[in-house]
Every structure is written in structure tokens, then in C-alpha cells.
Design a protein around this motif. Structure first.
Motif, PDB file in Angstrom:
ATOM      1  N   LYS A   1       0.829  -1.194   0.000  1.00 21.56           N
ATOM      2  CA  LYS A   1       0.000   0.000   0.000  1.00 21.56           C
ATOM      3  C   LYS A   1       0.872   1.257   0.000  1.00 21.56           C
ATOM      4  N   PHE A   2       1.910   1.219   0.850  1.00 16.25           N
ATOM      5  CA  PHE A   2       2.792   2.370   0.955  1.00 16.25           C
ATOM      6  C   PHE A   2       3.490   2.651  -0.370  1.00 16.25           C
TER       7      PHE A   2
ATOM      8  N   THR B   1       1.130   4.006  -3.006  1.00 20.08           N
ATOM      9  CA  THR B   1       0.836   5.417  -2.768  1.00 20.08           C
ATOM     10  C   THR B   1       2.000   6.275  -3.223  1.00 20.08           C
TER      11      THR B   1
ATOM     12  N   PHE C   1      -8.033  11.273   5.435  1.00 19.49           N
ATOM     13  CA  PHE C   1      -7.074  10.515   4.628  1.00 19.49           C
ATOM     14  C   PHE C   1      -6.240   9.610   5.529  1.00 19.49           C
TER      15      PHE C   1
ATOM     16  N   GLU D   1      -8.309   6.714   6.792  1.00 22.32           N
ATOM     17  CA  GLU D   1      -8.552   5.682   5.790  1.00 22.32           C
ATOM     18  C   GLU D   1      -7.292   4.898   5.507  1.00 22.32           C
ATOM     19  N   TYR D   2      -6.151   5.576   5.599  1.00 17.23           N
ATOM     20  CA  TYR D   2      -4.879   4.928   5.292  1.00 17.23           C
ATOM     21  C   TYR D   2      -4.528   3.917   6.371  1.00 17.23           C
ATOM     22  N   ASN D   3      -4.671   4.342   7.647  1.00 18.00           N
ATOM     23  CA  ASN D   3      -4.406   3.442   8.761  1.00 18.00           C
ATOM     24  C   ASN D   3      -5.702   3.300   9.543  1.00 18.00           C
TER      25      ASN D   3
ATOM     26  N   THR E   1       1.219  16.289  -0.472  1.00 22.35           N
ATOM     27  CA  THR E   1       0.742  14.975  -0.041  1.00 22.35           C
ATOM     28  C   THR E   1       1.904  14.032   0.217  1.00 22.35           C
TER      29      THR E   1
ATOM     30  N   VAL F   1       2.740  11.866   3.504  1.00 22.20           N
ATOM     31  CA  VAL F   1       2.809  10.399   3.523  1.00 22.20           C
ATOM     32  C   VAL F   1       4.154   9.933   4.070  1.00 22.20           C
TER      33      VAL F   1
ATOM     34  N   LYS G   1       5.467   7.977   7.816  1.00 25.88           N
ATOM     35  CA  LYS G   1       6.080   6.649   7.804  1.00 25.88           C
ATOM     36  C   LYS G   1       7.196   6.619   8.847  1.00 25.88           C
TER      37      LYS G   1
END
Lengths: 502, 242
Positions: free
Chosen positions: A23-24, A27, A261, A264-266, A471, A475, A479
């Protein structure tokens, strides 16, 4: 008890930091694909000159400057709101302070980047320091931006220290060495001693107090770039507070989008960022929209009423001329956003049996309203009779109201989705607002024929790229660091448990 | 103190655009392609343009049109909006009242071009180019003082440029007088547009000297400024028609 909670948070918030899963990477790859074309075109602009954009004389500033003001605006809200809530000791702020503060930092970075992209000679950037004239509004802006960026980074870092220490202590053995070193250095030897906590709280309070005026100054100074000139449409005394209000308004919008966001991501974050946050910040959002409408009315009404020879053509181009789509588009978006936020508050929590409030009614009415709209739009000769036209318009209004009522129930049950939609409207509306402030004045120069301006491929690609970079920073940052301020959430829980005991 | 000033008699002006061309040859303003010109990238430090700029119902209908021409060098404002906003002092008013531009300092932020109410400041969107042999006829003059690059020196891409009242001619005239061992006379210096003017509509001189032509003309009842209400206190004088 305390220990358990930390372990529980650790799984949900810390473990994902080490999972470089598919997923990472997807993205990341998507973002790079979004960013790349704009960057390539920017390199072309660097080589050939600003002529590759569609800027001209007299429209010397365009999409880049609009982006700059917009980015300054969205970045203003984060830290300022977090600081205000911090000082007011509002408890629901805890899960979102980190995201809010990081948005400020990244927003300001991209704003700076955008202004450098707009410069004809970016290689001479240092001249603003070497030869800077303190009397020039642009230098105030540079000073204010730098100060706000540094303070925002400092505020973000202060909040991060206990969490970095936690990361340092809990780092898995498989993690790369450089990461261990990074956390070790950034934790500044934090041990969680009482004295350290006392000093940290004090520092955070001091920074929170200072960052509010700094944040407000930045947006006021940005408005002074325009209002200190002698150009019609800009020399207005309310531009300063208007910009500040717009900044907080759009900033809250971005904060909603960013938190959603992240949620939803995590998916684990859903337990931390709850609907309470959406409801409470939503109220501030509604208030800001009211203030924003108040200022917009002020700006418009005065100029329209006095019909001054220089100011009025600029305003007329917004009301009826080439900027009418942008101006009315902005107003419609803002009205729609306010309606989305306010309307659900008026209906009861219980699912209604009234057919008017059913989603099906809403969808059906919307479809009929759209059909009628197109019938009116096409101006079919068969329907040209005045009676039919009137009937159609009335039917349109009626079905439009049905559509609005039908969707209200749907929105009521989906607080987060509707808030995000409203936020999107507000963000786009605010971008248009910046456009409507900047360009009507530039295209209506005094001793030159009126012109038009539309951004070309380069400017559009660079704009997309800029938001992609924003963005990307978001992101990548999350991380490496948890997106929720773990210690603040714990503190909140401890306080709650305390009050429950008493 | 010397205060250089230009007076343009619109009664005498025949709108031949000679000033525009003389300025171009003297100051090396690059020629741009027709497409670029259409996009508003043309450079004419001294522009000849129709007034009023925006034709409206007040100007009548063809053939009964009320319309005239004006010419627009830099106004060299006393309260120059461009100088006020420059973040790096790339544009400045010198002690003799000329608003000058340092091409080595300009960062290309284009704040001055936006702030100028007269639109007499131009930006180098691309590297300036001259077609075929035109480059050979460029004016070799340039002003270089302590790292500042001014005058007709070829401008790099990404900087702003403007009319300087041909300040390099002033420097040259002063040096000439020095070499010849005599005092400099104000009538030794005129900008290229004044020198070339077909209708002898342009005058140049020291506004501070009560006996100079420009001082005398500034007392005329016809004397006026462009956009007098802009708050910039423009200096370039116009003698109105009629």
C-alpha cells in the motif's frame, strides 16, 4: 493499566511505521507519477525562462501566486488552531494536534517552493537576505513566512519529543541502523523524568502563545502585498482580516481532509479520531463560513454601491464579466458547503419516516431537477411559451428543494463523508477566491486594454505537482513518526480516568 | 539639485512612433515574435498608444470618434510605487530624480511590474534574441558600477527592465565634459526619444533650474500628468491637447 494502554497504542500506531507494505509503495509511486510531469515542465521553465507560462503584460502574476496565497492560507490554520485549543485546554484536540501542526509545516514549505518557482531569477534568492529592503512588503512576507515556518517546526518537534523517545525505546531489532540513530538523536535524551515533562509543558505553552500572532501576521502581511499597492480592487482595508478568515476557513477544510485521509490509510486511527472531533471542529467551520460570507459581502457591496470609475470595472468583471464563473462558482461552493454542514443539524437523530427525507426521494428529485435544468438550458422552441417556461422554473425550484431535503438524511447518517465533501468544496472555493482577488485586478490594468489570462499546461502541471509534493511530504513523514500524538492521547485518558474517580 | 524631467507636448505629437523606434535602437530592447507580441510580451519602453485605452460609448461611433494618441515613457515618479515594493533595491531613484534598474540585482519577482500604475515596466520572459544581423547593430554602451548593470546593456532572462531616461547618455556627457576639462552643461544630455522626435514635441531638462525649457513649460496651463490621482506623483509632464 497505563502499561496496557501503551502496548495497545504501540500495536496500532507504532507497528505500521515499520511496515513498508504494498500500500505504501503504491501510494508513493502514484504520487511520484503525479509530481513528475510538473517537475519536468518546471525544469524546462528554469532553462527557457518564465515565458513558457501564459503570464504576460499586464498579468505578471498568475496561477503560481494564487497557489502561494492558497498554500499560505491552508497552512495557517493547523498550528494556530492546535495552539488555541491547547491554550483553552480542549480535550478533543489531542488526536489531531500532530496532523494539524505537520500540515502547517508542509503547507508553508510548499508555499515557499511555489514562490521560488514564480521567481524570474531563483538563483538570486539569497539577494533578499543580502540586499533586503525592510520597507518592502515582500520582505515582510519573507520574514513572516520564515518565522512562522521555524516556529511551526519547533512546535511540531516539541510535541514529537516524547513520542520519538517512545520510538527509540520500542524500535524492533529488524529496523535499519540509521533509523535507530535518527530516533536516538532526535529524542534528545528524553527519559520521561518529571522535570523534563514540566519543562516540555512550559515550552509548549510558550510556543502556543507566540505562534498565534505569528500565524495571523503571516496572512495579514500576505494580504498587504496587494493592499499596499495603488491598484484598483486591491487597495482595501479589510483585505488583511479577510485573508486571515479565509485562511482559517480553508485550513480547517484541509485538516478535515488530511485527518480523514490518515484514518482511511491506517484503519486503526478510527478508534482515536472519532466523530466527536468532526462535530466539534465542524462547529468552528460553520462559524468561519459565516464570518467569511460577512467579509465577502463587505468587499462586494461597497464597491458595487459606489461605482467608482477604477474599482467598478474590476468588480463588474467578477459579477457579470469574464470572472463571473469563478466568482459565482466560489459563492455556490461556499453556500453548498455551509448547507452540507448546517442542514443535518436541523433534523432529528432518529431515522425519519417522512418520505421527503428519504435518500430515494433525494436521488429521484435530483435527477428530475437536472433534467429540467437541461430543458431550460437548451431553450427548446417547443417549450418557449412563457407559461411553460415559468412552470419549468417553478418545477426546477421545487425538485431542487426536494433534492436538498432528501440528501439531508443521508448526510445526517454520514457525518464524516459529508464533512469531507464540504471541506473539498471549501478548499476549491477558497482557491477560486484567491484567483478572484488576484486576477481581475491584473487583467484590468489602467493604461492598457483589458486582457484575459488562463493558466497553460506548464502552470497547471506545476500546480498539480505542488499539491502532490504536499501529499508526498505528509505520507513520508508519517512513515517515520506516529500520526497521533501518543503521549497527549495518554494524558487525555489519564485525565479522564482521574475525573471519573472523583 | 538636478531633477531631470521630460515634457511631451501632445499638441505637437504626430504619433509617428519615432520615439519608440529610437528607444528600441538606443536601449537594445529585443524584438519578439508576432505570436509572443500577441500574448502581451512585446517590449516598448516608450510606447505610443491610443487614448482612451478602453473604447466606450463616450467616444462616439465611427466616423464621429473622439480618440487621440499618447506616448508613454517611464513617469519617473517622485513617490515611485515600483521602488517602494522592490525587495532588493534593484530599482531605485537616484539623486537626480531618475528611476533606474539594476539588472544584476533584480530577482524577477515582478512586484514592481504589478505595482506600477502606468505599466511601463517590462519583464524578460525569455533570453532576448535578435534576428539575423540585427545583433550587430546593438548599442555597445552599458553602465557597470560596483557590480550593478544598467543602461542599454543586454538584459539576462528573468529580470525586469524599464525606461531610464537614457541615463547612460548622461554618464557619457559628463565624462566627455571631464575629458575636455570643462563644466557639464545640462543641455548636453537628452534621451534618444527627445533627440529623434519628428514634431519636436519632446523637451528634456532640469526641472530644478527655473530658466530651463522644461521648467518654463511646467508652468503652462496645459501642463498635466498621466493618472494624476494615482498617488505616485509622476514627473514626466504632458502638455494637453486643445
Amino acid at each position: 493499566m497505563q502499561q496496557n494502554l501503551i502496548l495497545h497504542d504501540r500495536d496500532e500506531l507504532i507497528a505500521p511505521l515499520y511496515q513498508f507494505d504494498r500500500k505504501f509503495w503504491t501510494t508513493l509511486a502514484t504520487l511520484i507519477i503525479i509530481i513528475a510531469p510538473g517537475m519536468l515542465l518546471y525544469v524546462r521553465q528554469l532553462v527557457l525562462g518564465l515565458g513558457v507560462t501564459d503570464l504576460n503584460r499586464p498579468v505578471f502574476w498568475g496561477a503560481y501566486l494564487v497557489n502561494f496565497i492558497f498554500l499560505i492560507g491552508i497552512s495557517m490554520a493547523g498550528t494556530v488552531i492546535s495552539a488555541v485549543l491547547q491554550l483553552l485546554k480542549v480535550n478533543w484536540r489531542r488526536p489531531i494536534t500532530r496532523i494539524a501542526e505537520s500540515l502547517t509545516v508542509f503547507g508553508l514549505m510548499t508555499a515557499g517552493l511555489q514562490i521560488i518557482m514564480d521567481m524570474g531569477r531563483p538563483d538570486r534568492l539569497a539577494y533578499t537576505l543580502i540586499y533586503g529592503r525592510l520597507q518592502a512588503p515582500l520582505l515582510w512576507d519573507i520574514a513572516s513566512l520564515t518565522l512562522y515556518l521555524l516556529t511551526a517546526i519547533f512546535a511540531l518537534y516539541l510535541q514529537l519529543i516524547p513520542d520519538i523517545a517512545l520510538l527509540r525505546d520500542t524500535i524492533p531489532a529488524t529496523a535499519p541502523l540509521w533509523r535507530k540513530k535518527l530516533y536516538e538523536i532526535l529524542a534528545l535524551g528524553w527519559t520521561g523524568a518529571k522535570e523534563q515533562w514540566r519543562r516540555l509543558e512550559k515550552a509548549i505553552t510558550v510556543v502556543s502563545v507566540f505562534i498565534i500572532p505569528i500565524g495571523i501576521s503571516l496572512h495579514t502581511v500576505t494580504s498587504w502585498l496587494f493592499s499596499t499597492t495603488v491598484q484598483p480592487g486591491w487597495k482595501s482595508t479589510i483585505l488583511g482580516p479577510y485573508f486571515v478568515v479565509g485562511a482559517i476557513f480553508s485550513g480547517i477544510g484541509l485538516l478535515f481532509i488530511a485527518t480523514t485521509f490518515a484514518r482511511e490509510y491506517n484503519k486503526h486511527l478510527k478508534a482515536y479520531i472519532t466523530e466527536t472531533f468532526y462535530t466539534n471542529l465542524g462547529w468552528i467551520f460553520i462559524v468561519m463560513s459565516a464570518v467569511w460570507f460577512y467579509f465577502t459581502l463587505n468587499e462586494t457591496l461597497v464597491v458595487v454601491t459606489e461605482q467608482e470609475t477604477l474599482e467598478f470595472p474590476v468588480m463588474a468583471s467578477k459579477l457579470f464579466g469574464q470572472f463571473a464563473p469563478a466568482f459565482w462558482g466560489m459563492n455556490i461552493l461556499m453556500i453548498a458547503a455551509t448547507w452540507i454542514l448546517v442542514a443535518p443539524k436541523f433534523i432529528s437523530d432518529k431515522p425519519s419516516r417522512n418520505p421527503l427525507f428519504q435518500t430515494v426521494t433525494g436521488l429521484g428529485a435530483t435527477a428530475i431537477a437536472v433534467i429540467i435544468f437541461f430543458l431550460l438550458w437548451l431553450r427548446l422552441p417547443a417549450l418557449a411559451a412563457p407559461a411553460i417556461q415559468t412552470a419549468l422554473i417553478l418545477a426546477f425550484v421545487l425538485f431542487f428543494i426536494f433534492a436538498l431535503l432528501g440528501v439531508t438524511q443521508w448526510m445526517k447518517t454520514r457525518l464524516i463523508t459529508s464533512t469531507v465533501i464540504a471541506s473539498g468544496f471549501v478548499l476549491f472555493g477558497m482557491w477560486l477566491e484567491r484567483w478572484n482577488i488576484l486576477l481581475p485586478t491584473l487583467t484590468h490594468a489602467r493604461l492598457m486594454p483589458y486582457t484575459t489570462y488562463n493558466p497553460n499546461v506548464t502552470e497547471i502541471a506545476v500546480t498539480i505537482s505542488t499539491f502532490g509534493i504536499l501529499t508526498l511530504m505528509f505520507v513520508v513523514f508519517y512513515k517515520f513518526f506516529p500520526s497521533i500524538s501518543i503521549w497527549e492521547v495518554e494524558e487525555g485518558r489519564a485525565l479522564e480516568a482521574d475525573s471519573a474517580h472523583q | 539639485m538636478t531633477d531631470w524631467c521630460m515634457v511631451i507636448d501632445l499638441e505637437k505629437c504626430v504619433a509617428c512612433q519615432g520615439c519608440s523606434i529610437a528607444c528600441r535602437m538606443e536601449n537594445n530592447t529585443p524584438v519578439v515574435s508576432p505570436e509572443e507580441a500577441k500574448n502581451g510580451r512585446e517590449m516598448r519602453w516608450n510606447d505610443v498608444f491610443p487614448l482612451p485605452v478602453h473604447l466606450g460609448p463616450d467616444q462616439g461611433e465611427y466616423p464621429n470618434v473622439k480618440m487621440h494618441y499618447s506616448t508613454r515613457p517611464c513617469m519617473h515618479c517622485k513617490n515611485a510605487p515600483c521602488v517602494k515594493v522592490c525587495p532588493v533595491q534593484a530599482t531605485f531613484t537616484d539623486e537626480e530624480g531618475i528611476v533606474r534598474q539594476n539588472y544584476n540585482r533584480c530577482i524577477g519577482c515582478r512586484f514592481c511590474t504589478v505595482a506600477c500604475p502606468y505599466g511601463v515596466r517590462y519583464f524578460n520572459w525569455f533570453e532576448p534574441q535578435w534576428e539575423e544581423t540585427l545583433a550587430e547593430y546593438r548599442n555597445p554602451d552599458q553602465l557597470v558600477v560596483k557590480g550593478s548593470l544598467e543602461g542599454p546593456a543586454v538584459r539576462p532572462v528573468g529580470v525586469v527592465e524599464k525606461c531610464t531616461y537614457c541615463v547612460h547618455r548622461l554618464v557619457k556627457a559628463r565624462e566627455q565634459a571631464k575629458v575636455e576639462g570643462r563644466d557639464f552643461r545640462p543641455d548636453e544630455y537628452v534621451p534618444a526619444c527627445v533627440q529623434t522626435c519628428t514634431g519636436k514635441a519632446r523637451f528634456f531638462g532640469d526641472l530644478d533650474d527655473p530658466d530651463s525649457t522644461v521648467s518654463q513649460l511646467s508652468k503652462s496651463l496645459r501642463a498635466t500628468h498621466l493618472l494624476e490621482d494615482s498617488g505616485a506623483h509622476p514627473k514626466t509632464l504632458y502638455l494637453a491637447e486643445g
